[in-house]
Design an enzyme around this catalytic site. Structure first.
Site, short mmCIF file in Angstrom:
data_model
loop_
_atom_site.label_atom_id
_atom_site.label_comp_id
_atom_site.label_asym_id
_atom_site.label_seq_id
_atom_site.Cartn_x
_atom_site.Cartn_y
_atom_site.Cartn_z
N CYS A 96 0.82 -1.21 0.00
CA CYS A 96 0.00 0.00 0.00
C CYS A 96 0.86 1.28 0.00
CB CYS A 96 -1.02 -0.02 1.13
SG CYS A 96 -2.38 1.14 0.78
N HIS A 156 -3.91 -5.01 0.41
CA HIS A 156 -3.43 -5.35 1.76
C HIS A 156 -3.39 -6.86 2.00
CE1 HIS A 156 -3.01 -1.39 3.67
NE2 HIS A 156 -4.01 -1.01 2.89
N GLU A 188 -1.61 -8.48 3.92
CA GLU A 188 -1.35 -8.83 5.33
C GLU A 188 -2.64 -9.09 6.11
OE1 GLU A 188 -1.40 -5.84 4.17
OE2 GLU A 188 -2.28 -4.47 5.65
#
Ligand code: MN
Length: 230
Positions: A95, A206, A208
């Protein structure tokens, strides 16, 4: 065990879990430390999400929608990339991180997608933290890239997948030495990489947030594999 430097941010926990779940150790990197000391002993670098880079870092005046990151983060993270690149340290950028990566290599950013990209998809989904892994749009992955290589097994060779999306900025001018490895259907660049590096990959979504279910585990495995080979 490989030691991964993770840049400090307000939503650190999912980044930390993503590294731990592929067998890495985490050192949180903070702008209060100097850059060579931060990279000392690291096997890989993970650039995290956050506020906007100051447009001064790529020679532009600020759009009114700019939301600056924590003081010191811009210079610190740009410096980390410059030195990590010089040392051949594996880099995964997420990001804000992908934006830092592009600017550190000499590229520029779209400062605000809704007002600067006519007809753009909604890229900034406002979702509560427990829905952070909700898909927002599709991406199209270029076949001849490290990203495609990493995601091949999960996608059974397909070249499209769904991603989450919480950004209002994106890559404008791709820096010399970098290629786009995925785009959204509206043309917004969603992933970049340095084909000349051992491992240097950035994504605009994202990954994660998916550490519990593993949809993007191959990206973190790629970082750890490169870190182990370093
Ligand atoms: Mn997006």
């Amino acid at each position: 065990m490989s030691l991964i430097g993770v840049t400090n941010c307000r939503k650190l926990e999912d980044y930390r879990q993503s590294v731990l779940h592929v067998g890495g150790e985490v050192r949180v990197l903070d702008p209060s430390t100097d850059i060579p000391a931060s990279l000392e002993g690291l096997d890989g670098l993970l650039l995290t999400g956050g506020g906007d880079l100051s447009p001064a870092t790529y020679g532009e005046a600020a759009h009114p929608t700019i939301e600056p990151a924590e003081p010191g983060r811009d210079d610190f993270e740009l410096g980390l990339v410059a030195l990590a690149r010089k040392r051949g340290l594996p880099i995964l950028a997420i990001c804000r991180g992908v934006q830092v990566l592009n600017v550190a290599y000499g590229g520029t950013l779209i400062q605000d997608i809704p007002s600067q990209v006519p007809g753009a998809l909604p890229h900034k989904l406002e979702v509560p933290p427990h829905q952070a892994f909700e898909f927002a749009h599709e991406i199209w992955i270029d076949k001849d890239t490290r990203l495609a290589q990493l995601m091949r097994e999960r996608l059974s060779d397909a070249d499209a997948c769904q991603v989450n999306s919480r950004h209002h900025q994106a890559i404008r001018q791709l820096a010399p030495g970098l290629i786009a490895s995925a785009t959204a259907p509206d043309g917004v660049i969603e992933a970049i990489e340095d084909p000349s590096a051992a491992f240097c990959l950035g994504v605009q979504w994202h990954p994660e947030n998916f550490w519990r279910t593993g949809e993007f585990r191959p990206l973190f495995e790629g970082l750890l594999d490169a870190a182990a080979r370093k």
